[in-house]
Design a protein around this motif. Structure first.
Motif, PDB file in Angstrom:
ATOM      1  N   ASN A  36       0.837  -1.196   0.000  1.00 35.50           N
ATOM      2  CA  ASN A  36       0.000   0.000   0.000  1.00 35.50           C
ATOM      3  C   ASN A  36       0.876   1.251   0.000  1.00 35.50           C
ATOM      4  O   ASN A  36       2.009   1.240   0.469  1.00 35.50           O
ATOM      5  N   GLN A  37       0.333   2.328  -0.511  1.00 32.82           N
ATOM      6  CA  GLN A  37       1.066   3.585  -0.532  1.00 32.82           C
ATOM      7  C   GLN A  37       1.111   4.183   0.869  1.00 32.82           C
ATOM      8  O   GLN A  37       0.075   4.528   1.436  1.00 32.82           O
ATOM      9  N   GLU A  38       2.310   4.306   1.414  1.00 35.57           N
ATOM     10  CA  GLU A  38       2.450   4.848   2.770  1.00 35.57           C
ATOM     11  C   GLU A  38       1.943   6.284   2.851  1.00 35.57           C
ATOM     12  O   GLU A  38       1.356   6.697   3.840  1.00 35.57           O
ATOM     13  N   SER A  39       2.178   7.052   1.799  1.00 33.93           N
ATOM     14  CA  SER A  39       1.750   8.456   1.809  1.00 33.93           C
ATOM     15  C   SER A  39       0.241   8.600   1.825  1.00 33.93           C
ATOM     16  O   SER A  39      -0.288   9.638   2.208  1.00 33.93           O
ATOM     17  N   ASP A  40      -0.445   7.540   1.396  1.00 31.34           N
ATOM     18  CA  ASP A  40      -1.912   7.569   1.371  1.00 31.34           C
ATOM     19  C   ASP A  40      -2.502   6.857   2.580  1.00 31.34           C
ATOM     20  O   ASP A  40      -3.658   6.432   2.543  1.00 31.34           O
ATOM     21  N   GLY A  41      -1.719   6.726   3.622  1.00 25.71           N
ATOM     22  CA  GLY A  41      -2.219   6.072   4.820  1.00 25.71           C
ATOM     23  C   GLY A  41      -2.108   4.572   4.771  1.00 25.71           C
ATOM     24  O   GLY A  41      -2.821   3.870   5.485  1.00 25.71           O
ATOM     25  N   GLY A  42      -1.232   4.042   3.918  1.00 30.30           N
ATOM     26  CA  GLY A  42      -1.051   2.600   3.800  1.00 30.30           C
ATOM     27  C   GLY A  42      -0.611   1.993   5.118  1.00 30.30           C
ATOM     28  O   GLY A  42       0.154   2.593   5.879  1.00 30.30           O
ATOM     29  N   ASP A  43      -1.100   0.823   5.401  1.00 28.30           N
ATOM     30  CA  ASP A  43      -0.824   0.155   6.681  1.00 28.30           C
ATOM     31  C   ASP A  43      -0.107  -1.158   6.394  1.00 28.30           C
ATOM     32  O   ASP A  43      -0.668  -2.235   6.543  1.00 28.30           O
ATOM     33  N   ASN A  44       1.135  -1.070   5.956  1.00 29.20           N
ATOM     34  CA  ASN A  44       1.871  -2.250   5.537  1.00 29.20           C
ATOM     35  C   ASN A  44       2.498  -2.994   6.710  1.00 29.20           C
ATOM     36  O   ASN A  44       2.868  -2.399   7.722  1.00 29.20           O
ATOM     37  N   GLU A  45       2.602  -4.302   6.537  1.00 29.70           N
ATOM     38  CA  GLU A  45       3.194  -5.157   7.561  1.00 29.70           C
ATOM     39  C   GLU A  45       4.185  -6.116   6.916  1.00 29.70           C
ATOM     40  O   GLU A  45       4.206  -6.300   5.696  1.00 29.70           O
ATOM     41  N   ALA A  46       4.993  -6.747   7.757  1.00 30.16           N
ATOM     42  CA  ALA A  46       5.903  -7.800   7.308  1.00 30.16           C
ATOM     43  C   ALA A  46       6.115  -8.768   8.462  1.00 30.16           C
ATOM     44  O   ALA A  46       5.751  -8.490   9.612  1.00 30.16           O
ATOM     45  N   THR A  47       6.700  -9.901   8.155  1.00 29.47           N
ATOM     46  CA  THR A  47       6.997 -10.934   9.149  1.00 29.47           C
ATOM     47  C   THR A  47       8.475 -11.261   9.081  1.00 29.47           C
ATOM     48  O   THR A  47       9.088 -11.226   8.012  1.00 29.47           O
ATOM     49  N   ILE A  48       9.057 -11.566  10.230  1.00 27.53           N
ATOM     50  CA  ILE A  48      10.439 -12.012  10.275  1.00 27.53           C
ATOM     51  C   ILE A  48      10.499 -13.333  11.030  1.00 27.53           C
ATOM     52  O   ILE A  48       9.814 -13.504  12.050  1.00 27.53           O
ATOM     53  N   CYS A  49      11.257 -14.262  10.498  1.00 34.02           N
ATOM     54  CA  CYS A  49      11.347 -15.596  11.086  1.00 34.02           C
ATOM     55  C   CYS A  49      12.802 -15.925  11.388  1.00 34.02           C
ATOM     56  O   CYS A  49      13.681 -15.771  10.530  1.00 34.02           O
ATOM     57  N   TYR A  50      13.072 -16.369  12.606  1.00 34.37           N
ATOM     58  CA  TYR A  50      14.424 -16.657  13.062  1.00 34.37           C
ATOM     59  C   TYR A  50      14.699 -18.160  13.091  1.00 34.37           C
ATOM     60  O   TYR A  50      13.846 -18.946  13.521  1.00 34.37           O
ATOM     61  N   PHE A  51      15.875 -18.529  12.644  1.00 33.50           N
ATOM     62  CA  PHE A  51      16.318 -19.923  12.738  1.00 33.50           C
ATOM     63  C   PHE A  51      17.839 -19.942  12.674  1.00 33.50           C
ATOM     64  O   PHE A  51      18.479 -18.950  12.280  1.00 33.50           O
ATOM     65  N   GLY A  52      18.418 -21.060  13.045  1.00 33.89           N
ATOM     66  CA  GLY A  52      19.863 -21.191  13.048  1.00 33.89           C
ATOM     67  C   GLY A  52      20.382 -21.863  11.801  1.00 33.89           C
ATOM     68  O   GLY A  52      19.611 -22.346  10.958  1.00 33.89           O
ATOM     69  N   ASP A  53      21.700 -21.909  11.677  1.00 32.60           N
ATOM     70  CA  ASP A  53      22.305 -22.532  10.504  1.00 32.60           C
ATOM     71  C   ASP A  53      21.949 -24.010  10.403  1.00 32.60           C
ATOM     72  O   ASP A  53      21.781 -24.545   9.304  1.00 32.60           O
ATOM     73  N   GLY A  54      21.808 -24.678  11.550  1.00 29.34           N
ATOM     74  CA  GLY A  54      21.446 -26.090  11.513  1.00 29.34           C
ATOM     75  C   GLY A  54      20.072 -26.323  10.938  1.00 29.34           C
ATOM     76  O   GLY A  54      19.826 -27.344  10.281  1.00 29.34           O
ATOM     77  N   ALA A  55      19.163 -25.379  11.132  1.00 27.46           N
ATOM     78  CA  ALA A  55      17.798 -25.534  10.626  1.00 27.46           C
ATOM     79  C   ALA A  55      17.743 -25.501   9.106  1.00 27.46           C
ATOM     80  O   ALA A  55      16.778 -25.995   8.512  1.00 27.46           O
ATOM     81  N   THR A  56      18.762 -24.942   8.458  1.00 28.85           N
ATOM     82  CA  THR A  56      18.737 -24.884   7.000  1.00 28.85           C
ATOM     83  C   THR A  56      18.836 -26.273   6.370  1.00 28.85           C
ATOM     84  O   THR A  56      18.630 -26.426   5.170  1.00 28.85           O
ATOM     85  N   SER A  57      19.143 -27.283   7.181  1.00 26.69           N
ATOM     86  CA  SER A  57      19.167 -28.659   6.679  1.00 26.69           C
ATOM     87  C   SER A  57      17.820 -29.357   6.857  1.00 26.69           C
ATOM     88  O   SER A  57      17.681 -30.531   6.509  1.00 26.69           O
ATOM     89  N   GLN A  58      16.851 -28.645   7.399  1.00 24.77           N
ATOM     90  CA  GLN A  58      15.526 -29.216   7.632  1.00 24.77           C
ATOM     91  C   GLN A  58      14.594 -28.927   6.455  1.00 24.77           C
ATOM     92  O   GLN A  58      14.616 -27.834   5.883  1.00 24.77           O
ATOM     93  N   GLY A  59      13.751 -29.886   6.130  1.00 24.35           N
ATOM     94  CA  GLY A  59      12.832 -29.722   5.012  1.00 24.35           C
ATOM     95  C   GLY A  59      11.842 -28.597   5.211  1.00 24.35           C
ATOM     96  O   GLY A  59      11.457 -27.924   4.239  1.00 24.35           O
ATOM     97  N   ASP A  60      11.405 -28.360   6.449  1.00 27.20           N
ATOM     98  CA  ASP A  60      10.435 -27.294   6.705  1.00 27.20           C
ATOM     99  C   ASP A  60      10.952 -25.935   6.233  1.00 27.20           C
ATOM    100  O   ASP A  60      10.184 -25.103   5.730  1.00 27.20           O
ATOM    101  N   VAL A  61      12.246 -25.702   6.415  1.00 27.31           N
ATOM    102  CA  VAL A  61      12.827 -24.419   6.014  1.00 27.31           C
ATOM    103  C   VAL A  61      12.752 -24.254   4.504  1.00 27.31           C
ATOM    104  O   VAL A  61      12.349 -23.197   3.990  1.00 27.31           O
ATOM    105  N   HIS A  62      13.092 -25.288   3.775  1.00 28.38           N
ATOM    106  CA  HIS A  62      13.077 -25.197   2.319  1.00 28.38           C
ATOM    107  C   HIS A  62      11.654 -25.117   1.780  1.00 28.38           C
ATOM    108  O   HIS A  62      11.394 -24.420   0.784  1.00 28.38           O
ATOM    109  N   GLU A  63      10.739 -25.790   2.412  1.00 28.82           N
ATOM    110  CA  GLU A  63       9.334 -25.661   2.008  1.00 28.82           C
ATOM    111  C   GLU A  63       8.859 -24.232   2.229  1.00 28.82           C
ATOM    112  O   GLU A  63       8.112 -23.679   1.410  1.00 28.82           O
ATOM    113  N   GLY A  64       9.285 -23.629   3.332  1.00 31.98           N
ATOM    114  CA  GLY A  64       8.942 -22.236   3.588  1.00 31.98           C
ATOM    115  C   GLY A  64       9.514 -21.313   2.522  1.00 31.98           C
ATOM    116  O   GLY A  64       8.847 -20.364   2.081  1.00 31.98           O
TER     117      GLY A  64
END
Length: 408
Positions: free
Chosen positions: A190-218
């Protein structure tokens, strides 16, 4: 000069496929080194010596960070480290069942945590105590999880900080679904100047998790749906006892290319760099440009958990080398050299951290044990006759051990 980049994307030609399929010994060594050394692509705004490094791309994202703001980031890291050390000690004294240390990862967590806006959502694994602190979660509310007395008592919706996830990598799928929901509900682009209400998500994991299938599916789902999701990998070099080079021939951030979205590596011990890069990534997601992978290149200075003995699998000289890159010390040196803080400030912060730890300790030692029926709470969203019957049967069984005074 051979490089992991050349290995991953060989020059086009008659022998390109053979080069990619059969890397030379030099290429293999280059790839392995790139997984454990910062490399030329490392984004850094504050060196281990406390020197400021200019970045035309990321400087605008920390333009508002003056000496006062940097002092607050320093305070955050000192308090979080002090709390972490106190919790570690309390586990050794039998007050906690287990503790997951964050020692050495304060900059990655505080920098990224402070980069979020109030309506952004964070999905942690089980080590993100600093991110929870940055989101306004009372550190005391984290202790029940590790004392095995509750599942986390903070208001998840208020703090926009999801419950801890113990299953390795599972939170990535949860975060991806949440971010897709943000996209479907029109909270992206959305346009911030027009009152846009934008959101985002951040997800934390470690280097070991990159070997898990759930991470790659994500990764796949986020890429396909242009989900506003920042994948924040804290590469602390060790997946319990396995080093990163045992999991990947290339730096982890380069994996993003295979899924079609940007990946970058930031100095995870540089709080200013982590703040800037995460702000950029979240902003990119909010604008509707899809996911981003951040690899925060840091180091786990303590054990994986209090049940782990890192002396069995890593050398002390490696630990000593990373002490010179301490995330807190480089901010202290920078503030001192540039007149941003004096000895009184540092003493005040140390005292505040000690008081914080004392309150944490007093709370933990006096934390009441939950009633036995607590285990049956929150199993389902709605009442369940089966669970209720099990609850009554269990309490009846316990009543058989009641003493004359009526106590079990």
């Amino acid at each position: 000069m051979s490089s992991p980049e050349q290995w991953a994307q060989p020059d086009q030609g008659a022998d390109a496929a053979a080069t990619a399929g059969q890397p030379s010994a030099e290429q293999v060594i280059a790839g392995l080194r790139a997984t454990t050394e910062g490399g030329a692509d490392l984004i850094q705004l504050l060196t281990p010596e406390g020197e400021r490094v200019e970045s035309p791309i990321f400087d605008p994202y920390v333009a508002d960070v003056d000496d006062a703001s940097l002092r607050e980031l320093y305070r955050d890291m000192v308090i979080v480290r002090r709390a972490d050390r106190e919790a570690n000690a309390m586990q050794r004294q039998g007050q906690l069942g287990i503790w997951v240390p964050l020692l050495g990862q304060e900059a990655a967590q505080i920098g990224s945590g402070r980069a979020m806006r109030p309506k952004d959502m964070a999905f942690p694994s089980y080590r993100e105590h600093g991110v929870g602190y940055a989101r306004g979660v009372d550190f005391k509310e984290l202790l029940g999880i590790f004392r095995c007395s509750d599942q986390g008592q903070w208001d998840f919706a208020k703090h926009r900080f999801h419950p801890y996830t113990i299953v390795i990598g599972n939170q990535v799928l949860n975060a991806c679904g949440y971010a897709m929901g943000q996209k479907f509900e029109g909270k992206v682009g959305n346009q911030e100047s027009d009152g846009g209400d934008n959101e985002a998500t951040i997800c934390y994991f470690g280097d070991g998790a990159t070997s898990q299938g759930d991470v790659h599916e994500g990764f796949v789902w986020a890429a396909v749906y242009d989900a506003p999701l920042v994948f924040f990998c804290q590469n602390n070099q060790w997946a319990i006892s396995e080093p990163t080079e045992r999991q990947s021939r290339l730096p982890l951030y380069q994996r993003a290319r295979g899924y079609g979205f940007p990946g970058m590596r930031v100095d995870g011990n540089d709080v200013l760099g982590c703040l800037a890069v995460t702000r950029w990534a979240l902003d990119t997601c909010r604008k509707g440009n899809g996911p981003v992978l951040i690899e925060a290149f840091t180091y786990r200075m303590d054990a994986h958990t209090t049940t782990d003995d890192p002396t069995r699998y890593r050398l002390s000289d490696e630990l000593e080398a990373w002490k010179l890159k301490d995330p807190i010390e480089r901010v202290r040196v920078h503030l001192t050299r540039n007149g941003g803080a004096d000895a009184d400030f540092f003493a005040e912060v140390d005292n505040a951290a000690d008081e914080f730890a004392a309150e944490l300790r007093d709370f933990c030692f006096n934390m009441p044990d939950p009633p036995p029926e607590r285990i049956f709470s929150n199993v389902y969203a709605e009442p369940s006759p089966v669970v209720e019957a099990q609850r009554e049967e269990f309490l009846s069984y316990l009543d058989g051990f009641a003493t004359a005074g009526g106590e079990r």
